[in-house]
Design a protein around this motif. Structure first.
Motif, PDB file in Angstrom:
ATOM      1  N   PHE A 136       0.832  -1.193   0.000  1.00  0.00           N
ATOM      2  CA  PHE A 136       0.000   0.000   0.000  1.00  0.00           C
ATOM      3  C   PHE A 136       0.873   1.251   0.000  1.00  0.00           C
ATOM      4  N   ILE A 137       0.372   2.277  -0.650  1.00  0.00           N
ATOM      5  CA  ILE A 137       0.941   3.620  -0.523  1.00  0.00           C
ATOM      6  C   ILE A 137      -0.195   4.556  -0.160  1.00  0.00           C
ATOM      7  N   LEU A 138      -0.017   5.297   0.915  1.00  0.00           N
ATOM      8  CA  LEU A 138      -1.067   6.152   1.446  1.00  0.00           C
ATOM      9  C   LEU A 138      -0.729   7.613   1.194  1.00  0.00           C
ATOM     10  N   PRO A 139      -1.608   8.358   0.523  1.00  0.00           N
ATOM     11  CA  PRO A 139      -1.370   9.795   0.361  1.00  0.00           C
ATOM     12  C   PRO A 139      -1.562  10.501   1.695  1.00  0.00           C
ATOM     13  N   PHE A 140      -0.864  11.623   1.871  1.00  0.00           N
ATOM     14  CA  PHE A 140      -1.095  12.428   3.070  1.00  0.00           C
ATOM     15  C   PHE A 140      -2.214  13.419   2.777  1.00  0.00           C
ATOM     16  N   LEU A 141      -3.140  13.564   3.725  1.00  0.00           N
ATOM     17  CA  LEU A 141      -4.314  14.390   3.503  1.00  0.00           C
ATOM     18  C   LEU A 141      -3.940  15.865   3.380  1.00  0.00           C
ATOM     19  N   ALA A 142      -4.533  16.538   2.403  1.00  0.00           N
ATOM     20  CA  ALA A 142      -4.280  17.959   2.185  1.00  0.00           C
ATOM     21  C   ALA A 142      -4.692  18.768   3.412  1.00  0.00           C
ATOM     22  N   THR A 143      -3.910  19.768   3.752  1.00  0.00           N
ATOM     23  CA  THR A 143      -4.090  20.709   4.866  1.00  0.00           C
ATOM     24  C   THR A 143      -4.015  20.041   6.235  1.00  0.00           C
ATOM     25  N   ALA A 144      -3.723  18.747   6.289  1.00  0.00           N
ATOM     26  CA  ALA A 144      -3.691  18.038   7.578  1.00  0.00           C
ATOM     27  C   ALA A 144      -2.345  18.207   8.271  1.00  0.00           C
ATOM     28  N   ASN A 145      -2.370  18.114   9.587  1.00  0.00           N
ATOM     29  CA  ASN A 145      -1.151  18.052  10.382  1.00  0.00           C
ATOM     30  C   ASN A 145      -0.741  16.615  10.663  1.00  0.00           C
ATOM     31  N   ARG A 146      -1.763  15.731  10.731  1.00  0.00           N
ATOM     32  CA  ARG A 146      -1.522  14.330  11.059  1.00  0.00           C
ATOM     33  C   ARG A 146      -2.769  13.534  10.695  1.00  0.00           C
ATOM     34  N   MET A 147      -2.623  12.234  10.649  1.00  0.00           N
ATOM     35  CA  MET A 147      -3.756  11.345  10.413  1.00  0.00           C
ATOM     36  C   MET A 147      -3.490  10.037  11.133  1.00  0.00           C
ATOM     37  N   LEU A 148      -4.540   9.270  11.336  1.00  0.00           N
ATOM     38  CA  LEU A 148      -4.454   7.981  12.015  1.00  0.00           C
ATOM     39  C   LEU A 148      -4.676   6.871  10.983  1.00  0.00           C
ATOM     40  N   VAL A 149      -3.921   5.782  11.111  1.00  0.00           N
ATOM     41  CA  VAL A 149      -4.021   4.650  10.180  1.00  0.00           C
ATOM     42  C   VAL A 149      -4.262   3.375  10.976  1.00  0.00           C
ATOM     43  N   ARG A 150      -5.190   2.548  10.491  1.00  0.00           N
ATOM     44  CA  ARG A 150      -5.407   1.226  11.070  1.00  0.00           C
ATOM     45  C   ARG A 150      -5.211   0.157  10.002  1.00  0.00           C
ATOM     46  N   ILE A 151      -4.675  -0.998  10.452  1.00  0.00           N
ATOM     47  CA  ILE A 151      -4.374  -2.129   9.558  1.00  0.00           C
ATOM     48  C   ILE A 151      -5.000  -3.375  10.162  1.00  0.00           C
ATOM     49  N   ILE A 152      -5.810  -4.085   9.367  1.00  0.00           N
ATOM     50  CA  ILE A 152      -6.456  -5.326   9.813  1.00  0.00           C
ATOM     51  C   ILE A 152      -5.873  -6.501   9.026  1.00  0.00           C
ATOM     52  N   PRO A 153      -5.379  -7.545   9.702  1.00  0.00           N
ATOM     53  CA  PRO A 153      -4.869  -8.724   8.994  1.00  0.00           C
ATOM     54  C   PRO A 153      -5.995  -9.682   8.621  1.00  0.00           C
ATOM     55  N   ALA A 154      -5.816 -10.385   7.517  1.00  0.00           N
ATOM     56  CA  ALA A 154      -6.823 -11.362   7.085  1.00  0.00           C
ATOM     57  C   ALA A 154      -6.871 -12.561   8.030  1.00  0.00           C
ATOM     58  N   ASN A 155      -5.720 -13.032   8.456  1.00  0.00           N
ATOM     59  CA  ASN A 155      -5.635 -14.211   9.321  1.00  0.00           C
ATOM     60  C   ASN A 155      -5.067 -13.786  10.666  1.00  0.00           C
ATOM     61  N   THR A 156      -5.920 -13.718  11.680  1.00  0.00           N
ATOM     62  CA  THR A 156      -5.456 -13.257  12.985  1.00  0.00           C
ATOM     63  C   THR A 156      -4.810 -14.360  13.818  1.00  0.00           C
ATOM     64  N   SER A 157      -4.788 -15.587  13.325  1.00  0.00           N
ATOM     65  CA  SER A 157      -4.201 -16.682  14.104  1.00  0.00           C
ATOM     66  C   SER A 157      -2.679 -16.696  14.024  1.00  0.00           C
ATOM     67  N   ILE A 158      -2.108 -15.876  13.140  1.00  0.00           N
ATOM     68  CA  ILE A 158      -0.652 -15.814  12.986  1.00  0.00           C
ATOM     69  C   ILE A 158      -0.204 -14.357  13.111  1.00  0.00           C
ATOM     70  N   PRO A 159       1.062 -14.125  13.501  1.00  0.00           N
ATOM     71  CA  PRO A 159       1.566 -12.748  13.535  1.00  0.00           C
ATOM     72  C   PRO A 159       1.683 -12.181  12.117  1.00  0.00           C
ATOM     73  N   THR A 160       1.588 -10.868  12.001  1.00  0.00           N
ATOM     74  CA  THR A 160       1.743 -10.176  10.722  1.00  0.00           C
ATOM     75  C   THR A 160       2.846  -9.143  10.855  1.00  0.00           C
ATOM     76  N   THR A 161       3.812  -9.194   9.955  1.00  0.00           N
ATOM     77  CA  THR A 161       4.894  -8.214   9.956  1.00  0.00           C
ATOM     78  C   THR A 161       4.597  -7.123   8.940  1.00  0.00           C
ATOM     79  N   ILE A 162       4.687  -5.879   9.369  1.00  0.00           N
ATOM     80  CA  ILE A 162       4.453  -4.725   8.508  1.00  0.00           C
ATOM     81  C   ILE A 162       5.768  -3.970   8.360  1.00  0.00           C
ATOM     82  N   THR A 163       6.216  -3.799   7.113  1.00  0.00           N
ATOM     83  CA  THR A 163       7.380  -2.964   6.825  1.00  0.00           C
ATOM     84  C   THR A 163       6.871  -1.641   6.279  1.00  0.00           C
ATOM     85  N   SER A 164       7.335  -0.535   6.857  1.00  0.00           N
ATOM     86  CA  SER A 164       6.760   0.763   6.529  1.00  0.00           C
ATOM     87  C   SER A 164       7.837   1.824   6.391  1.00  0.00           C
TER      88      SER A 164
END
Length: 326
Positions: A136-164
């Protein structure tokens, strides 16, 4: 808020829910709804917070409902329903059917229960797990100072590694965790996951996340890079003819850098337009450019060069008001 309503042909049988916590000041609930397109559709639901309406349901305990064509199941909670699992396990025809899922919150501020005075409802149609991706590539919102991001994994029975691209660079969603929250994103960012995930931007309340009070909470799903398309027409609308919107309508566009300049917005190459903000990332060995452009009210068409592709989002801001959609 606003949502793109997807065609029946693109619906599927398994979903997760994005929502937000109940606001303690106003007691406005976290919620989702399920719409059936076939008679005798059996749906299994595992809520991440207690469901209060109708028959009370505890968090974490699966239960089933049966819906006929056109029927709706509505769930509401004083907790946070983000990550709730919804899947079709049977239909009248003997094979699994499809449903549509919508979710959001009656009214919330972001960050939740903060001193921010801007409150808004959140609303979005959920995308089925079959359409999720890893990059994924997320644009930064115009005129914003900050934003909040949430990520949901498809399979919650295993750990998920996110590289960002966001510090510290690597995040882990633990096994059995419903989602990961990145609460203070101050620039465009890239995300790559070890399994399919769904990603959403939460716009902040006006007094916390924006300058001059322009903007307020909205929920916007981000399409994965794997779901790039080559053409789309969208409408940048002004809700109810209110003033202040027309100067604050935006589209965020992501495309391979080699194709970005000749991607066209309303027949004009993006290279000839001045973006509100932009950034470059390398994801899975490919260089990408992401940029935000101001647009006027009305219909607009994005077209890639031959063999090209892009993802895009659309959102609008006004004084303590907003909407956003994939």
């Amino acid at each position: 808020d606003a949502a793109i309503i997807i065609p029946i042909a693109t619906l599927d049988d398994e979903y997760r829910v994005f929502s937000s916590p109940n606001n303690s000041q106003y007691r406005d609930g976290s919620q989702f709804s399920i719409v059936s397109i076939a008679t005798g559709t059996v749906v299994e639901i595992t809520p991440t917070a207690p469901i209060l309406l109708g028959t009370p349901r505890p968090a974490g305990v699966p239960f089933t409902i049966t819906l006929n064509a056109g029927q709706v199941y509505f769930a509401q909670s004083n907790g946070d329903l983000t990550g709730s699992k919804i899947r079709v396990i049977g239909s009248g025809g003997g094979s699994c059917g499809k449903v549509a899922v919508f979710s959001g919150t009656m009214r919330t501020n972001m960050p939740n229960n903060s001193s921010s005075s801007g409150f808004d409802h959140l609303y979005e149609q959920m995308m089925p797990i079959s359409s999720w991706g890893k990059n994924f590539i997320l644009p930064f919102l115009a005129t914003a100072n900050r934003m909040l991001v949430r990520i949901i994994p498809a399979n919650t029975s295993i750990p998920t590694t996110i590289t960002s691209s966001a510090a510290p660079g690597t995040f882990t969603i633990a096994a059995n965790a419903n989602f990961l929250e990145l609460p203070n994103i101050t620039a465009a960012l890239s995300l790559s996951a070890s399994q399919p995930v769904s990603v959403a931007i939460y716009s902040m309340s006006s007094t916390f996340g924006y300058t001059a009070g322009v903007g307020d909470p909205f929920l916007m799903l981000i399409p994965p890079i794997e779901q790039r398309i080559d053409r789309i027409t969208f409408n940048a609308f002004v809700p109810n003819g209110q003033s202040g919107w027309a100067q604050n309508l935006y589209t965020g566009i992501v495309a391979p850098t080699s194709q970005f300049a000749t991607t066209q917005l309303d027949g004009t190459n993006l290279a000839t337009r001045v973006p509100v903000n932009s950034a470059n990332f390398t994801v899975d060995g490919v260089n990408y450019t992401v940029a935000t452009f101001r647009v006027t009210p009305g219909n607009h068409t994005l077209v890639s060069p031959p063999g090209g592709s892009f993802t895009a989002t659309i959102y609008g801001l006004a004084q303590v008001d907003s909407y956003g959609m994939i």
